[in-house]
Design an enzyme around this catalytic site. Structure first.
Site, PDB file in Angstrom:
ATOM      1  N   SER A 168       0.797  -1.227   0.000  1.00  0.00           N
ATOM      2  CA  SER A 168       0.000   0.000   0.000  1.00  0.00           C
ATOM      3  C   SER A 168       0.827   1.273   0.000  1.00  0.00           C
ATOM      4  O   SER A 168       0.316   2.330  -0.342  1.00  0.00           O
ATOM      5  CB  SER A 168      -0.959  -0.003   1.183  1.00  0.00           C
ATOM      6  OG  SER A 168      -0.239  -0.169   2.384  1.00  0.00           O
TER       7      SER A 168
ATOM      8  N   HIS B 205      -5.601  -3.740  -1.476  1.00  0.00           N
ATOM      9  CA  HIS B 205      -5.457  -2.690  -2.493  1.00  0.00           C
ATOM     10  C   HIS B 205      -5.497  -3.237  -3.918  1.00  0.00           C
ATOM     11  O   HIS B 205      -5.257  -2.494  -4.870  1.00  0.00           O
ATOM     12  CB  HIS B 205      -4.152  -1.916  -2.281  1.00  0.00           C
ATOM     13  CG  HIS B 205      -4.229  -0.907  -1.184  1.00  0.00           C
ATOM     14  ND1 HIS B 205      -4.776   0.337  -1.358  1.00  0.00           N
ATOM     15  CD2 HIS B 205      -3.853  -0.976   0.108  1.00  0.00           C
ATOM     16  CE1 HIS B 205      -4.715   1.016  -0.222  1.00  0.00           C
ATOM     17  NE2 HIS B 205      -4.157   0.242   0.689  1.00  0.00           N
TER      18      HIS B 205
ATOM     19  N   LYS C  52     -12.067  -0.259   0.966  1.00  0.00           N
ATOM     20  CA  LYS C  52     -11.263   0.490  -0.004  1.00  0.00           C
ATOM     21  C   LYS C  52     -12.056   0.625  -1.293  1.00  0.00           C
ATOM     22  O   LYS C  52     -12.988   1.393  -1.348  1.00  0.00           O
ATOM     23  CB  LYS C  52      -9.910  -0.175  -0.146  1.00  0.00           C
ATOM     24  CG  LYS C  52      -9.135   0.022   1.165  1.00  0.00           C
ATOM     25  CD  LYS C  52      -7.718  -0.416   1.156  1.00  0.00           C
ATOM     26  CE  LYS C  52      -7.075   0.006   2.461  1.00  0.00           C
ATOM     27  NZ  LYS C  52      -6.387  -1.084   3.148  1.00  0.00           N
TER      28      LYS C  52
HETATM   29  C1  LIG Z   1      -6.166  -1.281   4.566  1.00  0.00           C
HETATM   30  C2  LIG Z   1      -5.617  -2.635   4.725  1.00  0.00           C
HETATM   31  C3  LIG Z   1      -6.149  -3.499   5.680  1.00  0.00           C
HETATM   32  C4  LIG Z   1      -7.203  -3.069   6.649  1.00  0.00           C
HETATM   33  O1  LIG Z   1      -8.464  -3.031   6.056  1.00  0.00           O
HETATM   34  P1  LIG Z   1      -9.674  -2.382   6.874  1.00  0.00           P
HETATM   35  O2  LIG Z   1     -10.870  -2.958   6.233  1.00  0.00           O
HETATM   36  O3  LIG Z   1      -9.563  -0.912   6.745  1.00  0.00           O
HETATM   37  O4  LIG Z   1      -9.514  -2.828   8.294  1.00  0.00           O
HETATM   38  C5  LIG Z   1      -5.640  -4.784   5.740  1.00  0.00           C
HETATM   39  N1  LIG Z   1      -4.646  -5.187   4.926  1.00  0.00           N
HETATM   40  C6  LIG Z   1      -4.103  -4.376   4.012  1.00  0.00           C
HETATM   41  C7  LIG Z   1      -3.022  -4.891   3.119  1.00  0.00           C
HETATM   42  C8  LIG Z   1      -4.559  -3.071   3.885  1.00  0.00           C
HETATM   43  O5  LIG Z   1      -4.022  -2.253   2.978  1.00  0.00           O
END
Ligand SMILES: *Cc1c(COP(=O)(O)O)cnc(C)c1O
Length: 393
Positions: free
Chosen positions: A181, A209, A240
């Site tokens: 990310s 992502h 996301k």
């Molecule tokens: C954003 C993210 C998460 C967390 O996701 P949420 O639904 O916001 O808790 C987990 N793993 C990765 C790789 C992320 O980028």
């Protein structure tokens, strides 16, 4: 209260190093233009890749769900909280991802905390990419398994470490982010899968992502590489590209059933609310019907990256819409971000500990909601401030 003096000292230290986080307050929907700290700015900060966070169809679905199901699940899912909506979401997500089954969680973070300790324990070993997301790291720690970090996106190092360690343990798990990310690079999954096979290791990918971004019409990194048979567990988030909130695991029916029986955040924490779930279902429906938004996202990505490169910015090694603008010192990144904001562009500076010291950056997140005019506006401001601060010529 001398015993709490460390708090003030630590906060002061963060400020001195330029690492103190100033949390901005959003006063409107997440969209191309968003009200931040009372000011309308171009939003290049959110993970709203496809514009679902304020999409009319999702809002409509959420409203209807409130009428039909109320606002809360009122219990953990194993007791009284599994509604037909939760099952519908899981079924549709499984179909979208091309997997047998899906189990949903309250967040992506929770999905990792739920899954890793359910699969491995004290007698086992985890091979984890050194740049994996915090929720993977915490899930690994909770499991009490031996954790072996391998060099970032390096299957050769993974092979070496597995050769040394795997035989000493009962089970082995290889876990990696799909898309990283902070840099926007992707895991070399075909090579990782090949190494893991040699040692009969479970393979798990966190595609937070990658969904809505990679693969056919946004089906994610496993689909991008065509590895449905070889990757055992796909973790996803609904917060996301899907624009709402929640997390999930996709895999074969047995693994999903096992998690329903064993995963602690599933057993001991309430489910996501009906309007959230209904909005997620609407997002999956839209993506299942058409890849149009995903295409627009990539078109915007190509346009903005080309623009930044020709201005002379270092935008790292990203192969996704995540665009890191590399600046080095955290203080410079913070100053750049602040000036951008004054000019009407909201793009967050990111420093240690989210990225290594000396690799501070501004991370630009592109979205299908941006118009070409929006992107030109942003490029213009980046150019102006880049020159003022001596980052570009
Ligand atoms: C954003 C993210 C998460 C967390 O996701 P949420 O639904 O916001 O808790 C987990 N793993 C990765 C790789 C992320 O980028």
């Amino acid at each position: 209260m001398a015993k709490l003096d460390f708090i003030q000292e630590d906060l002061e230290a963060l400020k001195k190093e330029g690492l103190y986080i100033h949390i901005r307050v959003i006063g409107s929907p997440q969209d191309a233009w968003t009200v931040v700290n009372g000011k309308k700015v171009l939003n290049m900060c959110s993970n709203n890749y496809l514009g679902f966070a304020n999409h009319p169809k999702l809002k409509e679905a959420a409203k209807k769900a409130i009428e039909d199901y109320g606002v809360g699940p009122a219990a953990v899912r194993t007791i009284a909280g599994t509604m037909t909506l939760h099952l519908e979401l899981e079924k549709k997500l499984a179909a979208f991802k091309g997997r047998e089954a899906v189990i949903s969680f309250q967040s992506g973070f929770n999905a990792n905390l739920a899954t890793i300790p359910a699969l491995v324990g004290r007698e086992d070993v985890i091979f984890s990419d050194e740049l994996n997301h915090a929720s993977i790291i915490d899930g690994c720690r909770l499991s009490r398994a031996k954790i072996v970090r391998y060099a970032h996106a390096d299957p050769e190092d993974l092979a070496e470490k597995m050769e040394q360690e795997a035989k000493n343990y009962r089970r082995a798990l290889v876990v990696t982010d799909g898309v990283f990310s902070m840099d926007g690079d992707i895991a070399p999954l075909p090579e990782i899968v090949e190494v893991a096979k040699k040692y009969d290791a479970i393979v798990m990918v966190d595609d937070a992502h990658g969904e809505g971004v990679l693969g056919r019409d946004g089906r994610g990194i496993v689909d991008h590489f065509g590895l449905h048979e070889d990757v055992d567990i796909e973790v996803g988030t609904l917060s996301k590209a899907f624009g709402v909130v929640g997390g999930y695991v996709a895999g074969n029916a047995e693994i999903v059933e096992y998690l329903r029986q064993k995963a602690r955040p599933f057993l001991f924490s309430s489910a996501v609310t009906p309007p959230d779930v209904a909005a997620c279902i609407a997002a999956v429906d839209i993506l299942t019907e058409s890849g149009e938004l995903v295409e627009k996202l990539w078109e915007n990505t190509r346009y903005f990256k080309e623009g930044m490169k020709s201005l002379g910015f270092d935008i790292g090694q990203s192969v996704t819409p995540i665009t890191p603008v590399m600046l080095g010192e955290a203080t410079l990144a913070q100053e750049f971000s602040k000036r951008l904001f004054d000019e009407g562009v909201f793009a967050q500076a990111i420093g240690y500990p989210t990225v290594p010291r000396g690799k501070a950056r501004i991370r630009v997140m592109l979205s299908a909601v941006h118009s070409k005019e929006d992107l030109d506006f942003a490029l213009d401001k980046f150019a102006k401030i880049g020159r003022e601060l001596g980052v570009i010529e």
